[in-house]
Design a protein around this motif. Structure first.
Motif, PDB file in Angstrom:
ATOM      1  N   LYS A  73       0.850  -1.190   0.000  1.00 21.77           N
ATOM      2  CA  LYS A  73       0.000   0.000   0.000  1.00 21.77           C
ATOM      3  C   LYS A  73       0.885   1.239   0.000  1.00 21.77           C
ATOM      4  N   ASP A  74       0.592   2.153  -0.891  1.00 25.58           N
ATOM      5  CA  ASP A  74       1.386   3.371  -1.053  1.00 25.58           C
ATOM      6  C   ASP A  74       0.558   4.565  -0.577  1.00 25.58           C
ATOM      7  N   PHE A  75       1.063   5.277   0.443  1.00 21.36           N
ATOM      8  CA  PHE A  75       0.352   6.431   0.999  1.00 21.36           C
ATOM      9  C   PHE A  75       0.893   7.761   0.455  1.00 21.36           C
ATOM     10  N   THR A  76       1.895   7.716  -0.436  1.00 25.54           N
ATOM     11  CA  THR A  76       2.487   8.944  -0.961  1.00 25.54           C
ATOM     12  C   THR A  76       1.685   9.460  -2.152  1.00 25.54           C
ATOM     13  N   VAL A  77       1.731  10.773  -2.362  1.00 27.28           N
ATOM     14  CA  VAL A  77       1.068  11.389  -3.512  1.00 27.28           C
ATOM     15  C   VAL A  77       2.063  11.479  -4.667  1.00 27.28           C
ATOM     16  N   GLU A  78       3.237  12.054  -4.391  1.00 30.31           N
ATOM     17  CA  GLU A  78       4.338  12.087  -5.352  1.00 30.31           C
ATOM     18  C   GLU A  78       5.302  10.959  -5.007  1.00 30.31           C
ATOM     19  N   PRO A  79       5.930  10.323  -6.011  1.00 30.46           N
ATOM     20  CA  PRO A  79       6.856   9.232  -5.714  1.00 30.46           C
ATOM     21  C   PRO A  79       8.040   9.689  -4.852  1.00 30.46           C
ATOM     22  N   ALA A  80       8.341   8.922  -3.817  1.00 33.08           N
ATOM     23  CA  ALA A  80       9.501   9.124  -2.924  1.00 33.08           C
ATOM     24  C   ALA A  80       9.489  10.478  -2.214  1.00 33.08           C
ATOM     25  N   THR A  81       8.317  11.059  -1.997  1.00 34.50           N
ATOM     26  CA  THR A  81       8.182  12.331  -1.288  1.00 34.50           C
ATOM     27  C   THR A  81       7.116  12.184  -0.207  1.00 34.50           C
ATOM     28  N   CYS A  82       7.426  12.655   1.001  1.00 35.21           N
ATOM     29  CA  CYS A  82       6.487  12.570   2.114  1.00 35.21           C
ATOM     30  C   CYS A  82       5.253  13.435   1.829  1.00 35.21           C
ATOM     31  N   PRO A  83       4.040  12.887   2.035  1.00 37.83           N
ATOM     32  CA  PRO A  83       2.833  13.663   1.748  1.00 37.83           C
ATOM     33  C   PRO A  83       2.589  14.809   2.729  1.00 37.83           C
ATOM     34  N   CYS A 100       5.245  16.515   4.995  1.00 38.93           N
ATOM     35  CA  CYS A 100       6.299  17.539   5.074  1.00 38.93           C
ATOM     36  C   CYS A 100       7.004  17.789   3.731  1.00 38.93           C
ATOM     37  N   ASN A 101       6.608  17.069   2.677  1.00 37.04           N
ATOM     38  CA  ASN A 101       7.147  17.230   1.315  1.00 37.04           C
ATOM     39  C   ASN A 101       8.658  17.059   1.204  1.00 37.04           C
ATOM     40  N   LYS A 102       9.268  16.276   2.092  1.00 31.55           N
ATOM     41  CA  LYS A 102      10.701  15.984   2.000  1.00 31.55           C
ATOM     42  C   LYS A 102      10.920  14.729   1.171  1.00 31.55           C
ATOM     43  N   VAL A 103      11.965  14.732   0.358  1.00 35.97           N
ATOM     44  CA  VAL A 103      12.318  13.561  -0.449  1.00 35.97           C
ATOM     45  C   VAL A 103      13.035  12.565   0.457  1.00 35.97           C
ATOM     46  N   PHE A 104      12.545  11.315   0.502  1.00 42.80           N
ATOM     47  CA  PHE A 104      13.143  10.309   1.385  1.00 42.80           C
ATOM     48  C   PHE A 104      13.838   9.181   0.629  1.00 42.80           C
ATOM     49  N   ALA A 105      13.740   9.161  -0.712  1.00 41.38           N
ATOM     50  CA  ALA A 105      14.357   8.080  -1.489  1.00 41.38           C
ATOM     51  C   ALA A 105      14.656   8.548  -2.908  1.00 41.38           C
ATOM     52  N   ARG A 106      15.481   7.736  -3.605  1.00 38.04           N
ATOM     53  CA  ARG A 106      15.812   7.995  -5.003  1.00 38.04           C
ATOM     54  C   ARG A 106      15.323   6.834  -5.854  1.00 38.04           C
ATOM     55  N   ASP A 107      14.778   7.140  -7.014  1.00 41.49           N
ATOM     56  CA  ASP A 107      14.294   6.134  -7.949  1.00 41.49           C
ATOM     57  C   ASP A 107      15.493   5.502  -8.655  1.00 41.49           C
ATOM     58  N   THR A 108      15.583   4.167  -8.666  1.00 45.87           N
ATOM     59  CA  THR A 108      16.734   3.492  -9.264  1.00 45.87           C
ATOM     60  C   THR A 108      16.360   2.089  -9.723  1.00 45.87           C
ATOM     61  N   LYS A 132      15.733   3.686  -3.512  1.00 48.54           N
ATOM     62  CA  LYS A 132      16.873   3.583  -2.621  1.00 48.54           C
ATOM     63  C   LYS A 132      16.693   4.630  -1.529  1.00 48.54           C
ATOM     64  N   MET A 133      16.595   4.188  -0.292  1.00 46.04           N
ATOM     65  CA  MET A 133      16.298   5.074   0.827  1.00 46.04           C
ATOM     66  C   MET A 133      17.506   5.944   1.189  1.00 46.04           C
ATOM     67  N   ILE A 134      17.243   7.200   1.496  1.00 47.34           N
ATOM     68  CA  ILE A 134      18.283   8.122   1.971  1.00 47.34           C
ATOM     69  C   ILE A 134      18.408   7.905   3.480  1.00 47.34           C
ATOM     70  N   GLY A 135      19.620   7.733   3.961  1.00 49.30           N
ATOM     71  CA  GLY A 135      19.862   7.403   5.372  1.00 49.30           C
ATOM     72  C   GLY A 135      19.242   8.387   6.340  1.00 49.30           C
ATOM     73  N   GLY A 136      18.511   7.868   7.334  1.00 48.45           N
ATOM     74  CA  GLY A 136      17.922   8.701   8.378  1.00 48.45           C
ATOM     75  C   GLY A 136      16.615   9.367   8.028  1.00 48.45           C
ATOM     76  N   LYS A 137      16.103   9.182   6.818  1.00 46.27           N
ATOM     77  CA  LYS A 137      14.860   9.850   6.403  1.00 46.27           C
ATOM     78  C   LYS A 137      13.610   9.023   6.700  1.00 46.27           C
ATOM     79  N   VAL A 138      13.773   7.694   6.875  1.00 42.45           N
ATOM     80  CA  VAL A 138      12.622   6.834   7.135  1.00 42.45           C
ATOM     81  C   VAL A 138      12.865   5.944   8.348  1.00 42.45           C
ATOM     82  N   THR A 139      11.761   5.524   8.984  1.00 42.58           N
ATOM     83  CA  THR A 139      11.800   4.536  10.063  1.00 42.58           C
ATOM     84  C   THR A 139      10.797   3.454   9.722  1.00 42.58           C
ATOM     85  N   MET A 140      10.947   2.272  10.349  1.00 44.80           N
ATOM     86  CA  MET A 140       9.991   1.198  10.090  1.00 44.80           C
ATOM     87  C   MET A 140       9.606   0.493  11.384  1.00 44.80           C
ATOM     88  N   LYS A 141       8.397  -0.043  11.392  1.00 48.07           N
ATOM     89  CA  LYS A 141       7.893  -0.806  12.548  1.00 48.07           C
ATOM     90  C   LYS A 141       7.279  -2.102  12.045  1.00 48.07           C
TER      91      LYS A 141
END
Length: 83
Positions: free
Chosen positions: A45-55, A57-65, A74-83
């Motif tokens: 399930k994808d909760f983002t509106v734009e790819p790899a951008t937080c809906p 705070c609008n910060k980019v958290f990953a790069r398309d590759t 590819k996740m940028i270090g420190g931008k995401v957490t998981m549970k």
């Protein structure tokens, strides 16, 4: 190199933005390690509106590759957490 298994693991994790704690993805993750990449075919399930951008705070958290010939984020270090 071999492509990742399409069905993938059955265990799902919730991925959140590290800054504002907004939920980004529900993802089928394999293994116990840190979240380095997300294969697009494993995103449940994808909760983002734009790819790899937080809906929120609008910060980019990953790069398309491409990883092993499969599209992934590819996740940028420190931008995401998981549970």
């Amino acid at each position: 190199m071999a492509k990742p298994n399409k069905k993938g693991p059955t265990k799902t994790v919730d991925i959140f933005c590290a800054g504002c704690k907004a939920q980004l993805y529900k993802y089928r993750k394999g293994g116990k390690g840190a979240l380095v990449k997300c294969f697009k075919e494993r995103i449940v399930k994808d909760f983002t509106v734009e790819p790899a951008t937080c809906p929120q705070c609008n910060k980019v958290f990953a790069r398309d590759t491409l990883v092993r010939g499969a599209p992934a984020y590819k996740m940028i270090g420190g931008k995401v957490t998981m549970k």
